[in-house]
Design a protein around this motif. Sequence first.
Motif, PDB file in Angstrom:
ATOM      1  N   THR A 696      -3.769   1.503  38.267  1.00 55.69           N
ATOM      2  CA  THR A 696      -4.307   1.557  36.894  1.00 55.69           C
ATOM      3  C   THR A 696      -5.822   1.504  37.005  1.00 55.69           C
ATOM      4  OG1 THR A 696      -2.375   0.454  35.978  1.00 55.69           O
ATOM      5  CG2 THR A 696      -4.391   0.422  34.646  1.00 55.69           C
ATOM      6  N   TYR A 698      -9.745   2.382  34.797  1.00 53.84           N
ATOM      7  CA  TYR A 698     -10.423   2.618  33.516  1.00 53.84           C
ATOM      8  C   TYR A 698     -11.233   3.896  33.616  1.00 53.84           C
ATOM      9  CZ  TYR A 698      -8.990  -2.079  32.278  1.00 53.84           C
ATOM     10  OH  TYR A 698      -8.245  -3.183  32.006  1.00 53.84           O
ATOM     11  N   THR A 747      -1.787   9.410  31.883  1.00 51.35           N
ATOM     12  CA  THR A 747      -1.097   9.163  33.147  1.00 51.35           C
ATOM     13  C   THR A 747      -1.217  10.411  34.008  1.00 51.35           C
ATOM     14  OG1 THR A 747       0.472   7.660  32.095  1.00 51.35           O
ATOM     15  CG2 THR A 747       1.099   8.568  34.249  1.00 51.35           C
ATOM     16  N   ASN A 764      -2.471   5.399  36.021  1.00 53.84           N
ATOM     17  CA  ASN A 764      -2.655   5.176  34.579  1.00 53.84           C
ATOM     18  C   ASN A 764      -4.130   4.918  34.315  1.00 53.84           C
ATOM     19  OD1 ASN A 764       0.071   5.359  33.811  1.00 53.84           O
ATOM     20  ND2 ASN A 764       0.442   3.281  34.588  1.00 53.84           N
ATOM     21  N   LEU A 766      -6.950   3.887  31.578  1.00 60.30           N
ATOM     22  CA  LEU A 766      -7.166   3.228  30.272  1.00 60.30           C
ATOM     23  C   LEU A 766      -8.566   3.556  29.785  1.00 60.30           C
ATOM     24  CD1 LEU A 766      -5.666  -0.263  31.187  1.00 60.30           C
ATOM     25  CD2 LEU A 766      -4.493   1.690  30.150  1.00 60.30           C
TER      26      LEU A 766
END
Length: 904
Positions: A696, A698, A747, A764, A766
């Motif tokens: 994950t 950013y 994603t 992923n 964000l």
Amino acid sequence: MGSISSFQYYTENSNGYPAIETEFSESMEMKIPLGFLLARNAKYVLGEKWNTASRSRMMVSATDADGSPVNYSDSRIGATIPDELSKRIKNGRIDANIDSPVGLFFKSSGGRIDSPGKATSSYGNTVVLRGFEAQNGVESIRDAAGAFALIEEDGSPKIIATSGAVNDNDKIHQEFPGKFYVETVLFSMNNVNDLSLANQSPTKVITANGDEKKQDFLDRWGSARAMSVNYGDVFKAKEAEGKIGYTQASNYTSLDTYQQPKEIFFEVTKNGYKPLAINQLSSKKISVTQKDSQSTIAQQLKNTIDTKGNSNITIEKFSEYPDVDTAGEKTAKVLVSQTLSSGKKVSYPYEVPVTVIAKPGKLKTQEAFYKLGEKWNTENRSRMMVSATDTDGSDVPYSDGRVGSSNPDEVKKALKDDRIDKLFKASVELVFASVGGTVTSISPVEAKYGNAIVLRGYEYGPRDSAGVFALIEENGNPKIIATSGKSTDNEAIHSSFPGKFYVETALYSMNQHTELALDKSTPTMVIKANGDDKKQDFLNRWGASRTLSVNYGDVFKAKEAEGKIGYTQDSTYTSLNRYQQPKEIFFEVTKNGYRPLQINQLTFKGLVVPPAVKKEAIEKEVKTAIDKNKQATVTFDKITDYPDTTHDGFQDVKVQVSEKLTSGNKAFFTYTIPVVVKDTDDQSDDQFILTAKNITAYSNQLANKTSDQLAAFILKQSQAQAWEKNKQTPSEKIKVITTDLKPEFGTYQATLAIGKLRKEISINVLASNNMIDLTIPKSLAFGSTDVDQGQIVSPNYEIKNRSKTKVKVVLQQVKTATKSSIKLVHVNDPDPVNVSESARLFLKGNEKFAANKIPLDDSTANQELGTLDDQAKTSVSLSGQYFGDYSSRQNLAMDLTFKFEVLH
């Protein structure tokens, strides 16, 4: 018309020549003929002289310009002979057949006349001796040992040694180096009415080996290769291969259908050579009774030779009578004569087989079978005999000196060191010297494999190229004999493996052992060979006389590069190429022959286990893998080396298995099974293991990154690791080969690769709008005094991370504004010599940033201050050295650009 004082005349060939002038009363032109010359195609035979007389045969007629006839012997007539024809003339004679144009010319009184002719030759009457009939690698008739031409000159016959078809000087037959190949002989019948061809010394004889030159051989035949003979003389031709023929009036007849084509006698006649039948007859076997008188035996004289179709052949007499003192197979000699066309006789002796019959005892034989490796001795040969009964009815054993057997060539060639070395079939004659005479009987015998290991390789014919290792028993003791099998050749075992291993045999003694690890023990005997080693040389290494004493329960190993291993039981052959490991097979030595073992015939697929797996689980996996082989005789014994399962990677497990022998002993063998240590979601193939986690991130972590930087980010954040086979440390060869990653919410996928192995991970992303919440100072102040000697001091300015994530603080850029009154000095530049408004500044980290001190100038870029955990705070301050006036206030206008990076 008026008076003419001169005239000119021209011949037909006067073009280009000045006119002949003479006084005459008028002018006129005349043409005078050249004359006449007519040539023709003339035929010759081998051995004939090539001289003016013979060449005149090419001229039909010649007439001079005045019409008078001219003979060829006239010096004005000649022939233009091509070089190719001249090369076929030797000693003034036609030495090799010719077929060539020959131009005749006549220098007549009217000029030169040319007429085309041709000279051709044929064999005539010759004996033609052929051999290696090829030139420059191309098959062609060359009469390798020449042609012996019979000609007549001035009423006298001569035999001329000529080259025949081609006057080459190549070897007569290159495949007979140093060995007899050809002979020609002349027997003179001058003053002789009856000549023994076997005993009479010849008038002339010449011989040659196959590697002697053709011309060298022919040069031995008399002066200038010519020999005067008489009609009625006998000429003999002898050749190792029997490639003898003859010509009459140039018509060739091969004599290879004769009974004795390698030695043929000819009578010299006016019509040429006449082949004689004197040594071409067949002997017929006769039977006589023991102690027959010579007069009784002489009554069978007419039955000794087959003279059918030969009216001029006479069976003269027995020149040697057979020995009839004892019964058996004997020989006699019979003298045969042939009447020549001259009325004279030649004679030749023949050996005649004679069976001397007595009133013998009885001998009964039977078909007998033998095995490779067995001794060919009296005891074993007795197997052919059922019984022998003498005249008085008493039984006679084979061991009696009066009973024996023949050794036909098939048997002799199959023996080595008095043992059967080769398979054979033969008819062996047993002979019993009974009181009443000798009795014979034929026994069909055959040598078979028996119980043997058969090693094949390059089988260009039935040969068992690496031999046959026969298991036999002698006096209750087993032995392994290295034999030749189907062929006793000594060729390379396998010529396609030069200098490379091809075959190995070994014996592991179980004497004084109840258990033996076959892969770790030193064999009692081991022999090896490369492919280009000779078959017999390899077999000779197997003990003294190729014999090795063994014990039942011992283990024999056969190993071959191609796995062409088979074995026989009671001579029934079984190939073992269906085995899992056909290139190396172990056999137990038993009373019933060789028993193939399964100890090393298991196959395993690699095991896959998770990291930190327990040894019990590994052992269970190994046992299951062994059971899958379905070899009931092979059982799990123990694991000798466990794999390292502390981390992913390629490992091995070493497993010892056992097989119980029929003797009750045990054999052991260790397998190395590949083990792949990895989690279930890791990817692996034969070369690599690849592990990586979904990540994950950013969006701001991805902004402005190049494709290489994105790849590095993915590898780092996914904690990607790869292990390469046979390497102890992680590989650095992992690459990101595809990804659709963007610095936007969503994603994405990335494909990691090493070698041919691939792994997909998810990423992923964000949104980072409100992610970072930091408190930082808007401006920084500093000062310096002359008391401090220009040393810069400043307050501490707080930086606080109010975010819920770890943040890395980076000074991205320093930029001085144009309105600044203080010049920044680069960290590596020297101090200013003169006082000027300048400063060397550093941004100093405190507390959590204490390790960092960043120079401030226009070259500063992307310098990390440090990392702040969520809700953590620290401070920064300015330090350095000021160069200038301390009494005034100066303005330093510069922009510091910070970059903040979310860390996980």
